[in-house]
Design a protein around this motif. Structure first.
Motif, PDB file in Angstrom:
ATOM      1  N   ALA A 104      10.326  22.364  50.247  1.00  0.00           N
ATOM      2  CA  ALA A 104      10.318  22.970  48.923  1.00  0.00           C
ATOM      3  C   ALA A 104      10.391  24.485  49.104  1.00  0.00           C
ATOM      4  CB  ALA A 104       9.057  22.582  48.155  1.00  0.00           C
ATOM      5  N   VAL A 105      11.340  25.121  48.430  1.00  0.00           N
ATOM      6  CA  VAL A 105      11.531  26.565  48.589  1.00  0.00           C
ATOM      7  C   VAL A 105      11.592  27.230  47.220  1.00  0.00           C
ATOM      8  CG1 VAL A 105      12.754  26.281  50.769  1.00  0.00           C
ATOM      9  CG2 VAL A 105      14.060  26.400  48.648  1.00  0.00           C
ATOM     10  N   PRO A 106      11.187  28.488  47.126  1.00  0.00           N
ATOM     11  CA  PRO A 106      11.348  29.219  45.855  1.00  0.00           C
ATOM     12  C   PRO A 106      12.822  29.244  45.445  1.00  0.00           C
ATOM     13  CG  PRO A 106       9.953  30.441  47.383  1.00  0.00           C
ATOM     14  CD  PRO A 106      10.557  29.328  48.174  1.00  0.00           C
ATOM     15  N   ALA A 107      13.048  29.212  44.152  1.00  0.00           N
ATOM     16  CA  ALA A 107      14.422  29.179  43.662  1.00  0.00           C
ATOM     17  C   ALA A 107      15.224  30.386  44.132  1.00  0.00           C
ATOM     18  CB  ALA A 107      14.424  29.119  42.135  1.00  0.00           C
ATOM     19  N   SER A 108      14.578  31.543  44.219  1.00  0.00           N
ATOM     20  CA  SER A 108      15.290  32.749  44.651  1.00  0.00           C
ATOM     21  C   SER A 108      15.779  32.623  46.082  1.00  0.00           C
ATOM     22  CB  SER A 108      14.389  33.975  44.508  1.00  0.00           C
ATOM     23  OG  SER A 108      13.186  33.798  45.254  1.00  0.00           O
ATOM     24  N   LYS A 109      14.974  31.986  46.935  1.00  0.00           N
ATOM     25  CA  LYS A 109      15.404  31.782  48.326  1.00  0.00           C
ATOM     26  C   LYS A 109      16.531  30.760  48.386  1.00  0.00           C
ATOM     27  CE  LYS A 109      13.906  30.322  52.914  1.00  0.00           C
ATOM     28  NZ  LYS A 109      12.791  29.872  53.769  1.00  0.00           N
ATOM     29  N   PHE A 110      16.417  29.676  47.611  1.00  0.00           N
ATOM     30  CA  PHE A 110      17.467  28.653  47.629  1.00  0.00           C
ATOM     31  C   PHE A 110      18.805  29.258  47.220  1.00  0.00           C
ATOM     32  CE2 PHE A 110      20.040  25.346  45.625  1.00  0.00           C
ATOM     33  CZ  PHE A 110      20.059  24.391  46.632  1.00  0.00           C
ATOM     34  N   ALA A 111      18.793  30.172  46.245  1.00  0.00           N
ATOM     35  CA  ALA A 111      20.036  30.777  45.775  1.00  0.00           C
ATOM     36  C   ALA A 111      20.711  31.600  46.861  1.00  0.00           C
ATOM     37  CB  ALA A 111      19.762  31.646  44.553  1.00  0.00           C
ATOM     38  N   ARG A 112      19.936  32.049  47.854  1.00  0.00           N
ATOM     39  CA  ARG A 112      20.500  32.892  48.922  1.00  0.00           C
ATOM     40  C   ARG A 112      20.908  32.097  50.157  1.00  0.00           C
ATOM     41  NH1 ARG A 112      15.755  35.834  47.774  1.00  0.00           N
ATOM     42  NH2 ARG A 112      14.907  35.248  49.818  1.00  0.00           N
ATOM     43  N   GLN A 113      20.451  30.846  50.288  1.00  0.00           N
ATOM     44  CA  GLN A 113      20.702  30.110  51.528  1.00  0.00           C
ATOM     45  C   GLN A 113      21.832  29.099  51.351  1.00  0.00           C
ATOM     46  OE1 GLN A 113      16.903  28.167  52.338  1.00  0.00           O
ATOM     47  NE2 GLN A 113      17.604  26.252  51.426  1.00  0.00           N
ATOM     48  N   ASP A 114      22.655  28.985  52.402  1.00  0.00           N
ATOM     49  CA  ASP A 114      23.731  27.995  52.410  1.00  0.00           C
ATOM     50  C   ASP A 114      23.282  26.689  53.052  1.00  0.00           C
ATOM     51  OD1 ASP A 114      25.597  29.727  51.226  1.00  0.00           O
ATOM     52  OD2 ASP A 114      26.008  30.666  53.170  1.00  0.00           O
TER      53      ASP A 114
END
Length: 452
Positions: free
Chosen positions: A39-49
């Motif tokens: 589970a990751v913060p949404a902001s981190k998910f938006a940056r990771q491929d």
């Protein structure tokens, strides 16, 4: 973040309307079908491929142990690259904040699919169909029990108490009153499914005490396997809201029917969109019979995948709403392979062997693989069974060890599912079976301790 939101499926966008996305659960199904991931913060998910997980998650047994599934380099826990399939982005409406789930696909460091990742196994089988110009179509049926909270594994499982305050009763198949008993749980199941963008074709009471069935609309095998994977989680969460458990064990309660995942199959011609089981005069085609022949020949080898746990084999009991053999017939629920009543264009073949405890990706993949082999090998089925197939001979393995013996020698099936998957699956399941054999049951203590 705005780019992430606009690329989401419509149901996920609707769920987030007027809210800020807080968290994303990055998940993948392991061999038993348990959701693993981060589970990751949404902001981190938006940056990771992509993100990394060790490939050892696929070597883990249902008890948390490990199969010695080493490759030529030994068991060194290599990191996998898990890449999101954004078409699977779905709400997690039971959480306390605004959370999405996203199913990921597993690749190695060279970008090749991990061959023992269940979703990749199913994609491999579907691709083999596509290479022949065929589009496989499936419709799963999910059976499960709502049970009273069970906090002590030594205690028998009991049906849940319904709205009336009475425990659920058995032998109430298709009873609307019985369905109403579980109304609050079912309401949450519908609400969660709607938030996730899933369409339920129907909910019925089955023959067991507290046993329900959910039917899904037919469609793409990978998409439907994703939905079953998600549904298992949402049903459990809906049950917990009402102080009960949902279980997908194949046979959770003695003397009650077991829970199946019946799989309906049809195959379309990719150019014309026509059902290849239907001939020019709306008759049954060679492909239709070859598909059934493939199920009859190869399902005994695949049952280790469709019935993956020691408990799975308790379901195959004569006269208990589960097949004991691989006879086929039209509109006959006593056979392992059934052809339901339908219009010609909806002609399909139902596999009634798979238990609800199977991994949906692997169960659908194995069933499709058997039908594929039948069409490629041009197998003919036995004559249609007439009458009650429970009066016939059983030809399904009775224990997990027998099923694994058959699976391990099934070289043609391995080539369809993937040899490396077959190797890892067999080793992990052997480890589970060996661990089970170390447990002495109450039956053995009661009847053997002082009598032998």
């Amino acid at each position: 973040m705005s780019d992430l939101i606009k690329d989401l499926p419509e149901a996920a966008q609707t769920y987030l309307t007027g809210h800020r996305l807080d968290e994303v659960e990055c998940i993948i199904a392991d061999l038993p079908g348990i959701a693993r991931g981060k589970a990751v913060p949404a902001s981190k998910f938006a940056r990771q491929d992509y993100f990394h997980l060790p490939d050892s998650i696929f070597f883990q047994t249902i008890t948390g142990g490990w199969g010695e599934a080493a490759d030529d380099d030994g068991f060194i826990e290599k990191d996998m690259l898990l890449r999101p399939d954004m078409s699977t982005a779905s709400a997690a409406p039971w959480t306390g904040d605004w959370t999405l789930q996203v199913i990921h696909d597993a690749y190695d460091r060279h970008g090749d699919p991990i061959p023992y990742s269940p979703r990749n196994v199913l994609k491999r089988v579907v691709d083999l169909y596509h290479q022949q110009g065929w589009e496989p179509v499936v419709a799963p049926e999910m059976e499960f029990f709502l049970i009273a909270r069970n906090l002590d594994p030594a205690q028998d499982i009991k049906p849940m108490t319904g709205r009336s305050g009475r425990p659920a009763a058995a032998r109430q198949a298709y009873s609307m009153t019985a369905v109403d008993e579980f109304g609050p749980v079912i309401d949450d199941i519908y609400d969660f499914a709607e938030a996730q963008g899933f369409e339920i074709d129907g909910i019925t009471q089955e023959g067991g005490a507290g046993q329900l069935e959910i039917n899904l609309l037919h469609g793409d095998p990978v998409k439907l396997a994703d939905e079953v994977f998600y549904f298992k989680r949402l049903i459990r969460e809906a049950a917990l809201r009402h102080d009960c458990f949902a279980t997908f064990m194949a046979k959770p309660i003695a003397d009650e029917p077991g829970s199946a995942m019946h799989i309906h199959h049809s195959v379309l011609d990719m150019e014309t969109g026509q059902n290849i089981f239907v001939g020019p005069q709306e008759g049954e085609t060679d492909a239709f019979f070859h598909f059934i022949g493939g199920l009859q020949k190869h399902l005994p080898e695949a049952i280790a995948v469709l019935a993956p746990n020691v408990n799975s084999y308790r379901r195959y009991v004569r006269d208990h709403a589960a097949p004991i053999n691989l006879e086929w017939a039209r509109d006959n629920r006593t056979t392992g392979i059934r052809v339901p009543l339908s219009s010609p264009q909806a002609r399909r073949v139902e596999n009634r062997i798979a238990g609800m405890d199977c991994n949906p990706y692997l169960g659908i993949a194995a069933s499709l693989a058997c039908g594929y082999l039948g069409m490629m090998e041009k197998l003919r089925p036995s004559a249609q069974y007439r009458g009650d197939a429970y009066q016939g001979e059983g030809d399904i393995p009775r224990v997990q060890g027998q099923a694994l013996d058959r699976f391990e020698n099934a070289t043609a099936l391995h080539e369809v599912l993937g040899p490396e998957f077959a190797r890892v699956f067999s080793i992990v399941k052997r480890a589970e079976y060996d661990e089970f054999l170390q447990v002495i049951s109450p039956w053995e203590r009661e009847h053997l301790l002082l009598n032998v």
